[in-house]
Design a protein around this motif. Structure first.
Motif, short mmCIF file in Angstrom:
data_model
loop_
_atom_site.label_atom_id
_atom_site.label_comp_id
_atom_site.label_asym_id
_atom_site.label_seq_id
_atom_site.Cartn_x
_atom_site.Cartn_y
_atom_site.Cartn_z
N LEU A 90 12.12 0.78 -3.82
CA LEU A 90 10.82 0.18 -4.14
C LEU A 90 9.77 1.21 -4.58
CD1 LEU A 90 10.49 -2.39 -1.18
CD2 LEU A 90 11.46 -2.77 -3.45
N ILE A 91 9.93 2.47 -4.16
CA ILE A 91 8.92 3.48 -4.53
C ILE A 91 9.46 4.38 -5.64
CG2 ILE A 91 7.41 5.35 -3.74
CD1 ILE A 91 7.47 4.08 -0.93
N SER A 92 10.50 5.15 -5.33
CA SER A 92 11.11 5.94 -6.40
C SER A 92 12.50 6.40 -5.96
CB SER A 92 10.23 7.12 -6.80
OG SER A 92 10.60 8.26 -6.08
N PRO A 93 13.45 6.47 -6.93
CA PRO A 93 14.86 6.71 -6.60
C PRO A 93 15.09 8.04 -5.89
CG PRO A 93 14.63 6.04 -8.91
CD PRO A 93 13.24 6.23 -8.37
N ASP A 94 14.17 8.99 -6.07
CA ASP A 94 14.39 10.29 -5.41
C ASP A 94 13.46 10.48 -4.20
OD1 ASP A 94 12.08 10.53 -6.78
OD2 ASP A 94 12.72 12.20 -8.07
N PHE A 95 12.93 9.37 -3.68
CA PHE A 95 12.02 9.45 -2.53
C PHE A 95 12.68 10.15 -1.35
CE2 PHE A 95 9.62 8.13 1.17
CZ PHE A 95 8.30 8.07 0.72
N LYS A 96 11.99 11.15 -0.79
CA LYS A 96 12.49 11.88 0.40
C LYS A 96 11.58 11.56 1.58
CE LYS A 96 15.61 15.08 -1.25
NZ LYS A 96 16.01 14.16 -2.34
N GLU A 121 0.38 3.80 -5.57
CA GLU A 121 0.06 2.50 -6.17
C GLU A 121 1.07 2.14 -7.24
OE1 GLU A 121 -1.96 -0.48 -8.70
OE2 GLU A 121 -1.37 1.53 -9.33
N LYS A 122 1.58 0.89 -7.16
CA LYS A 122 2.50 0.40 -8.19
C LYS A 122 2.21 -1.08 -8.42
CE LYS A 122 6.95 1.47 -8.56
NZ LYS A 122 8.39 1.58 -8.15
N GLY A 123 1.86 -1.43 -9.62
CA GLY A 123 1.63 -2.83 -9.97
C GLY A 123 0.61 -3.52 -9.08
N GLY A 124 -0.43 -2.81 -8.70
CA GLY A 124 -1.49 -3.43 -7.91
C GLY A 124 -1.21 -3.50 -6.41
N ILE A 125 -0.09 -2.91 -5.97
CA ILE A 125 0.23 -2.89 -4.54
C ILE A 125 0.34 -1.43 -4.10
CG2 ILE A 125 1.96 -3.51 -2.79
CD1 ILE A 125 2.81 -5.86 -4.55
N LEU A 126 -0.20 -1.13 -2.90
CA LEU A 126 -0.05 0.22 -2.36
C LEU A 126 1.22 0.29 -1.53
CD1 LEU A 126 -3.40 1.64 -0.93
CD2 LEU A 126 -2.06 2.47 -2.87
N PHE A 127 2.10 1.23 -1.87
CA PHE A 127 3.35 1.43 -1.13
C PHE A 127 3.26 2.67 -0.27
CE2 PHE A 127 6.38 -1.58 -3.01
CZ PHE A 127 5.67 -2.02 -4.10
N MET A 128 3.86 2.61 0.90
CA MET A 128 3.97 3.79 1.76
C MET A 128 5.37 3.79 2.38
SD MET A 128 3.71 4.96 5.20
CE MET A 128 2.41 4.36 6.27
N GLY A 129 6.00 4.94 2.38
CA GLY A 129 7.32 5.05 3.02
C GLY A 129 7.20 5.80 4.34
N THR A 130 7.90 5.33 5.35
CA THR A 130 7.93 6.06 6.61
C THR A 130 9.34 6.03 7.19
OG1 THR A 130 6.84 6.37 8.76
CG2 THR A 130 7.20 4.09 8.06
N PHE A 131 9.50 6.67 8.35
CA PHE A 131 10.81 6.78 8.98
C PHE A 131 11.34 5.40 9.40
CE2 PHE A 131 8.34 10.57 9.67
CZ PHE A 131 9.21 11.59 9.32
N HIS A 132 12.63 5.20 9.25
CA HIS A 132 13.24 3.99 9.79
C HIS A 132 13.27 4.14 11.31
CE1 HIS A 132 16.08 0.83 10.73
NE2 HIS A 132 15.98 0.41 9.48
N PRO A 133 12.91 3.09 12.06
CA PRO A 133 12.92 3.23 13.52
C PRO A 133 14.28 3.65 14.09
CG PRO A 133 12.41 0.96 12.86
CD PRO A 133 12.37 1.79 11.63
N ALA A 134 15.37 3.28 13.45
CA ALA A 134 16.69 3.73 13.93
C ALA A 134 16.82 5.25 13.79
CB ALA A 134 17.81 3.02 13.17
N ALA A 135 16.20 5.81 12.75
CA ALA A 135 16.22 7.27 12.56
C ALA A 135 15.39 7.94 13.66
CB ALA A 135 15.68 7.63 11.19
N LEU A 136 14.30 7.28 14.07
CA LEU A 136 13.45 7.84 15.14
C LEU A 136 14.18 7.82 16.48
CD1 LEU A 136 10.02 6.21 14.23
CD2 LEU A 136 10.76 8.57 13.76
N LEU A 137 15.05 6.83 16.67
CA LEU A 137 15.85 6.80 17.90
C LEU A 137 16.84 7.96 17.91
CD1 LEU A 137 16.51 2.95 18.23
CD2 LEU A 137 15.06 4.33 19.72
N ARG A 138 17.36 8.29 16.73
CA ARG A 138 18.30 9.43 16.64
C ARG A 138 17.57 10.78 16.68
NH1 ARG A 138 20.59 6.19 12.55
NH2 ARG A 138 19.54 7.41 10.95
#
Ligand code: URA
Ligand code: SF4
Length: 190
Positions: free
Chosen positions: A130-136, A146-163
């Protein structure tokens, strides 16, 4: 194109467009307030979600609910939660690109009807689609794009936080930044 969320939901519930349909106990459409200004997108149902028909009800879901609660958000009130794919991938493997490509039409329709101001991508799978193919996630978590009038934010998956519990303070910062952004641009969330 759908006019109502209920029409969309009932068509989606019968979807057999990709091979993942064969392994599902329940399709996991999404949950929350369809009028929400903030939407969260995970990866796909795990075992518990497949059994319950609800997103994020297992251990990672309980952790997600804690972060949500910390900034005054709740799936019962002011957000909507969905996944990239609505049916559980076998052995919890990543959804394949072809499966995501097929399923994203449902997410697009959900987004079109909900019209969120902010979309939070939980983990690499949704952030890269949804944000970009090389998102880290480790480098770009917490950034608003911002993309198409929507603000996107990526964060850690909660399963990753458990690990990797050492990433929890960074995740909390992302949620705090989210709260600030909501205060800035959303009128009906808090
Ligand atoms: N992980 C996800 O990405 N989604 C869920 O619904 C549950 C676990
Ligand atoms: Fe349909 Fe998505 Fe389920 Fe595949 S994963 S069968 S596209 S709802």
């Amino acid at each position: 194109m759908y006019n109502t969320f209920e029409e969309l939901r009932s068509d989606c519930m019968n979807c057999r467009a990709c091979p993942l349909h064969a392994g599902r106990t329940n399709l996991v459409f999404g949950t929350g307030n369809p009028e929400a200004e903030v939407m969260f997108v995970g990866e796909g149902p795990g075992e518990k979600e497949d059994l319950a028909g609800e997103p994020f009800v297992g251990r990672s879901g309980q952790l997600l609910d804690k972060y949500l609660e910390a900034i005054g958000l709740s799936r019962k009130k002011n957000i909507y939660i969905a996944n990239m794919v609505k049916c559980r991938p076998p052995q919890n493997r990543d959804p394949l690109p072809a499966e995501q490509e097929e399923c994203i039409k449902w997410l697009r329709e959900q987004t079109r009807l909900i019209r969120p101001k902010i979309i939070v991508c939980l983990g690499r799978i949704s952030a890269q689609r949804l944000i970009s193919p090389d998102f880290k996630v480790t480098k770009q978590h917490g950034d608003f794009i911002e993309k198409g009038g929507i603000l996107f934010m990526g964060t850690f998956h909660p399963a990753a936080l458990l690990r990797n519990p050492n990433q929890k303070p960074d995740a909390l910062e992302d949620f705090t930044a989210l709260r600030d952004k909501i205060n800035e641009i959303c009128e009906n969330t808090y």
